[in-house]
Design an enzyme around this catalytic site. Structure first.
Site, PDB file in Angstrom:
ATOM      1  N   SER A 173      25.057  -5.181  30.528  1.00 19.95           N
ATOM      2  CA  SER A 173      23.897  -5.400  31.400  1.00 19.95           C
ATOM      3  C   SER A 173      22.602  -5.029  30.670  1.00 19.95           C
ATOM      4  CB  SER A 173      24.057  -4.608  32.696  1.00 19.95           C
ATOM      5  OG  SER A 173      22.907  -4.721  33.494  1.00 19.95           O
ATOM      6  N   HIS A 200      24.795  -9.481  32.770  1.00 20.64           N
ATOM      7  CA  HIS A 200      23.913  -9.594  33.927  1.00 20.64           C
ATOM      8  C   HIS A 200      22.598 -10.201  33.469  1.00 20.64           C
ATOM      9  CE1 HIS A 200      26.076  -5.832  35.731  1.00 20.64           C
ATOM     10  NE2 HIS A 200      26.851  -6.903  35.707  1.00 20.64           N
ATOM     11  N   ASP A 296      29.445  -1.742  36.765  1.00 22.97           N
ATOM     12  CA  ASP A 296      30.189  -2.989  36.821  1.00 22.97           C
ATOM     13  C   ASP A 296      31.200  -3.024  35.673  1.00 22.97           C
ATOM     14  OD1 ASP A 296      29.414  -6.499  36.351  1.00 22.97           O
ATOM     15  OD2 ASP A 296      30.991  -5.537  37.535  1.00 22.97           O
TER      16      ASP A 296
END
Lengths: 351, 688
Positions: A173, A200, A296
């Site tokens: 991310s 992301h 995540d």
């Protein structure tokens, strides 16, 4: 605890005021100055030594990217870019990241979150996180040649042979683009595993990102399309705004792209991808969790770890945000914790 | 997203985006002249980009959409992927117009609609390749479309059809010519009598294309304000006052024993009270979050101040000036050294304060001038004339109110010059002139007023023709007309009777006649004069005082009553033996330097006809004033001297009394009525 000191750089006085208002509403943050163009921004950084800089891209006198370059010459201040979610915005953002900016957020609040208050909080949280990260050397050094480095890991590693695996999934991310730039271009063309990247990133960015990476890598890097098959030598990037699932397929695994649901927190989500490969591919899966905010990938990693898959995580020192890697490390499921610069090397070595 | 005008954030956006939009207007015109200027292309790109950013923040999608596409076009331009063509410019200028319209709607609290599909599609097509050329022709460039086509006809007194905006069609009074006739008339004057000409009413300029924006906020430099307050609190160095430090040491011969000083203390206190209010930001903001305020002050060095607060300060300064005048008068009759020194100091400080406060209300005239490149461009295209516009003195400052008030009249005058003054390129060539006509707009500060000039190198005006029309219209009789100097003839066009008598309360640009322009200017205590040379061109000169509130005057006495004449209008004063007057055409005149100058007994107008002169000596003073380029003399009983006064409105009962501009309190503490020369003339001497 001391407040995180922020410098806001934007040529629109209206937006400057709005950003300052939003940041000042968070009592962890203190706006120590503003600048209305890149040159002023550079001077203000020298003068004020802020913890974080928010930077606009399009500005007169000196644009944001040039300003980032100049700032990086003298100090590694974390810089957060404000990006337009367009193709050119993406290109500009990546240039900025390459120049040394750490992270980026959409310029429009409604693109950060449809809930304005949530969007404001996310912005503040991001700034705080970057500010507390401290100054790290994030300058991408694509051309650097590097020698084999002694692997240092914090966990006793089980012997590893790349040939035992059929698939590499990388999840990341915040700080991802820069980190991936230190990994993907350095992987040899004959790397035996197909690679899936779940990062992301907004939908208008992933295409651009893939093209850029493709241009400097020996592997073929593309934004994944629904139904494509995963072959060695290929890197498929999950499109922003969608979820990527991997199916057994015929000769090769295939990917399935689904548009994300409105309330999906991450689009694409690493957990979703990892969970989709649990039954069909484990234990022949290697997963590397790189820098990122949040956790995540942790749930998905836990599940595949139970089925024998191998998990690596980026180390704290080289991570822009040691969130996602930390989450998996803390679960005790991580086999190796690696500094960013070692990852490509190890993958190439295969052991 | 509904528009909430009380939202500070929205107002903020309107201010910034409004300025950018203005600049874009100028930049786009510049771009046509230098289409490859990459600085310019980048600047225009950023302009659209920034407005888009702000509009996105407050969720006004139609703005975002439109700006986004314009931004795309300019991104392509600045990267060299595309080139500027005139059809591209047409589309972009249309975009600019539409943005202005959307802005106006927002300022009125109306949520703007999306831009017309055709426009958006034209923009998209610009991004595709050569399809653009043909597709763009379909776009309606409304700004330059003439509304009405008319046959010129002076003979035609009947209402003219189609001129819907002008209510001249309702006039049955045959003495007035309609706007069309007037326009046709001007054409005739400029030698176009044979051409079928197009009469156009002023196409609707986005009426609140408002540079002194309608959001009632003024940015004032905090440093200046601090200095202002420092001065107030006695830290002033006796600096030199730059503007209108008219000496108010009354040359008052009369020694008045009666002291009638208005109470000085409340006014000073009131000024002090103003301080904390104005330095603080608007209440809501400071109540919400003091921390924010600190941050803003480190970030920005301006403070938003409501213009009504500045008006209040101006008012109070005005009161202060009156008190100072009073003290100065009293000081003249005192021998107290210390008192003299103190009053001197007060004088200096008051003058400085007056200048400083006036400066807070000043804006550069650039705000008005900014409209003109576009006006000129559109007109020259629609008339097929080649016009170059030169502007000088854009940084000249004047009072915000003046900036707003002058905007429309100036536009009208420039349009006039182009329309009626500048000839067609072929005609110019035949006359040995360059094909491209030049209109020069200039502004310069002269002492206590601003001089604005509009010059064209066009065909000039025909004095004889104008005289003929005046006679025809019954404004003058033949001999009087014949005696007019050429200059006086040109200025006939401003006279009531030459065009419609309508008082236009809201100048939106429709049907504005020259006399309305003049009325507007005189309402600002200004003057307007036109001069011309046949074949060479015409020049319009407008003078407006720097401020409306404080004015240097000449105090006169008529029948023991004190009146004030604006010093700006006064040309000279002389002593007169009243038996030396003559009567010409039924008008009393006096011969000055071999010219006959009409004179009037103000006493008859102001005190009453048939009132007896107090002063039976047969002598009087004549004050020569200039009005509409002519000189006339007013006979008064006594001259009292110069005094700088603050104009106070007359109040409800007396408001609208002809010939009076207001009232003031003299240094003697007495009330004096302030005369309005043009008003006097039109009410009492309409023959002139």
């Amino acid at each position: 605890m001391a407040k995180t000191r922020v410098l806001v750089v934007d040529d629109s006085s209206f937006l400057r005021k709005r950003i300052v208002e939003i940041l000042e509403a968070d009592h962890h943050l203190e706006v120590v100055g503003t600048a209305s163009n890149g040159l002023e921004g550079v001077k203000q950084v020298e003068k004020l030594s802020p913890d974080v800089v928010t930077m606009d891209i399009e500005m007169p006198v000196m644009d944001g990217i040039s300003a980032v370059k100049k700032i990086m010459e003298t100090s590694n201040t974390p810089i957060l870019m404000f990006s337009s979610l367009t193709t050119k915005g993406a290109a500009a953002t990546f240039e900025a990241l390459e120049a040394g900016a750490l992270d980026y957020l959409p310029k429009t609040l409604s693109d950060i979150s449809s809930d304005t208050e949530l969007a404001k909080r996310k912005l503040c949280a991001r700034v705080r996180m970057l500010g507390s990260r401290g100054k790290i050397d994030s300058k991408v050094n694509v051309a650097s040649s590097f020698e084999a480095v002694e692997v240092q890991s914090t966990v006793t590693s089980i012997p590893f042979n790349i040939r035992d695996y059929k698939l590499l999934v990388i999840g990341t991310s915040t700080g991802g683009p820069a980190a991936l730039q230190k990994v993907l271009p350095l992987i040899d063309a004959d790397f035996p595993l197909p690679i899936v990247i779940v990062q992301h990133m907004p939908s208008s960015f992933t295409q651009q990102f893939s093209e850029r990476m493709d241009g400097v890598s020996k592997l073929s890097i593309r934004e994944g399309k629904n139904g494509e098959s995963l072959r060695p030598g290929q890197v498929l990037v999950a499109p922003g705004g969608c979820q990527l699932l991997i199916d057994k397929g015929g000769l090769y695994p295939g990917i399935r792209i689904k548009p994300a649901k409105k309330d999906d927190i991450y689009k694409p989500c690493v957990d979703v991808t990892l969970k989709s490969i649990a039954s069909d591919f484990c234990p022949s899966v290697l997963t590397i969790i790189l820098t990122g905010m949040g956790s995540d990938g942790c749930e998905g990693a836990k599940r595949i770890h139970k089925l024998g898959a191998r998990i690596w995580a980026q180390d704290k020192d080289s991570s822009v945000i040691y969130g996602m890697p930390m989450a998996v490390a803390n679960e005790g499921i991580v086999d190796r914790v690696l500094p960013l610069n070692d990852i490509a090397n190890i993958l190439n070595k295969g052991q | 997203m509904a528009i909430d005008l009380s939202d500070d954030i929205l107002q903020d956006f309107l201010v910034e985006a409004g300025e950018i939009l203005e600049e874009l207007g100028e930049q786009l015109i510049q771009l046509e002249a230098s289409p490859n200027d990459s600085e310019l292309l980048n600047a225009i790109f950023r302009g659209f980009h920034t407005i888009k950013g702000g509009a996105g923040f407050i969720n006004i999608t139609p703005l975002v959409e439109l700006c986004h596409r314009a931004e795309d076009v300019f991104n392509a331009l600045r990267q060299g992927d595309k080139n500027v063509t005139s059809s591209l410019m047409d589309v972009i200028l249309k975009v600019h117009d539409v943005l202005n319209t959307m802005f106006d709607e927002i300022k009125q609290g109306i949520e703007p609609d999306d831009a017309e599909k055709e426009l958006l599609e034209s923009l998209e097509r610009l991004m595709d390749d050569e399809a653009e050329a043909s597709a763009v022709e379909a776009v309606d460039t409304t700004a330059s479309t003439p509304d009405v086509t008319e046959q010129p006809g002076i003979e035609n007194d009947a209402p003219v059809a189609g001129e819907s905006a002008s209510s001249s069609t309702e006039k049955s009074n045959n003495d007035d010519i309609t706007d069309d006739e007037f326009e046709a008339l001007l054409d005739q004057l400029h030698g176009k009598s044979d051409e079928k000409d197009e009469v156009r009413s002023e196409p609707k300029q986005p009426s609140s294309e408002n540079f002194a924006s309608k959001s009632n906020n003024e940015e004032m430099d905090e440093d200046d304000f601090e200095k202002l307050l420092d001065n107030l609190h006695g830290n002033a160095s006796p600096g030199s006052a730059e503007i209108s430090a008219g000496s108010s040491k009354g040359d008052n011969a009369e020694k008045v024993s009666e002291v009638n000083a208005p109470d000085a203390s409340p006014t000073i206190k009131a000024v002090e009270k103003v301080k904390p209010k104005s330095v603080k930001k608007p209440e809501e903001k400071s109540a919400k979050n003091p921390a924010k305020q600190v941050a803003q002050q480190t970030a920005e060095t301006t403070v938003r101040v409501d213009t009504s607060r500045l008006d209040d300060i101006m008012n109070l300064v005005g009161e202060l000036v009156l008190v100072r005048n009073r003290l100065a008068t009293l000081e003249a009759s005192t021998t107290d050294e210390e008192m003299s020194v103190a009053v001197s100091n007060l004088d200096l400080v008051t003058s400085d304060l007056q200048s400083a406060v006036m400066k807070t209300r000043m804006q550069p005239i650039k705000k008005v001038f900014g409209r003109f490149p576009r006006v000129v461009r559109d007109l020259s295209r629609s008339l097929n004339k080649e016009i170059a516009l030169e502007m000088m003195g854009e940084d000249t400052d004047l009072d915000k109110n003046l900036v707003e008030a002058l905007s429309d009249p100036l536009v009208h005058l420039v349009r006039n010059s182009i329309d009626h003054g500048i000839e067609m390129p072929d005609d110019r060539e035949k006359a040995g002139k360059p094909r491209c006509g030049t209109v020069t707009l200039s502004a310069v500060q002269e002492g206590d007023h601003i001089l604005l000039r509009i010059e064209d190198d066009g065909a000039g005006m025909d004095a004889k023709l104008l005289q003929g029309i005046a006679v025809k219209k019954g404004v003058l009789d033949k001999e009087a007309a014949g005696r007019l100097t050429p200059r006086e003839s040109y200025n006939l066009i401003f006279m009531p009777g030459f065009s419609t008598k309508e008082e236009i309360s809201d100048i939106s640009g429709r049907g504005v006649g020259m006399d309305v322009v003049k009325t507007r200017i005189t309402q600002l205590n200004g003057s307007i004069i036109i001069d011309s040379e046949r074949g060479k061109g015409s020049t319009i000169e407008i003078k407006v005082p720097l401020t409306l509130a404080i004015m240097p005057t000449l105090m006169v006495m008529i029948n023991k009553q004190i009146f004030a004449l604006p010093l700006g209008s006064v040309v000279e004063i002389f002593h007169l033996d009243l038996s030396h007057t003559k009567v010409v055409d039924g008008q009393e005149v006096v011969i000055i330097r071999d010219k006959a100058m009409p004179i009037f007994h103000l006493r008859e107008w102001l005190i009453g006809p048939g009132s007896q002169a107090e002063n039976e000596s047969g002598e009087g003073h004549v004050v020569v004033v200039s009005a509409a380029g002519k000189y006339i003399g007013f006979i008064v009983d006594k001259l009292l001297g110069q005094e700088e006064v603050v104009i106070k409105p007359l109040g409800a009962l007396l408001h609208g009394t002809k010939g009076l501009a207001g009232a003031t309190i003299t240094g003697n503490g007495k009330i004096s009525l302030i005369l309005d020369v043009p008003g006097l003339m039109s009410s009492y001497a309409s023959r002139i």
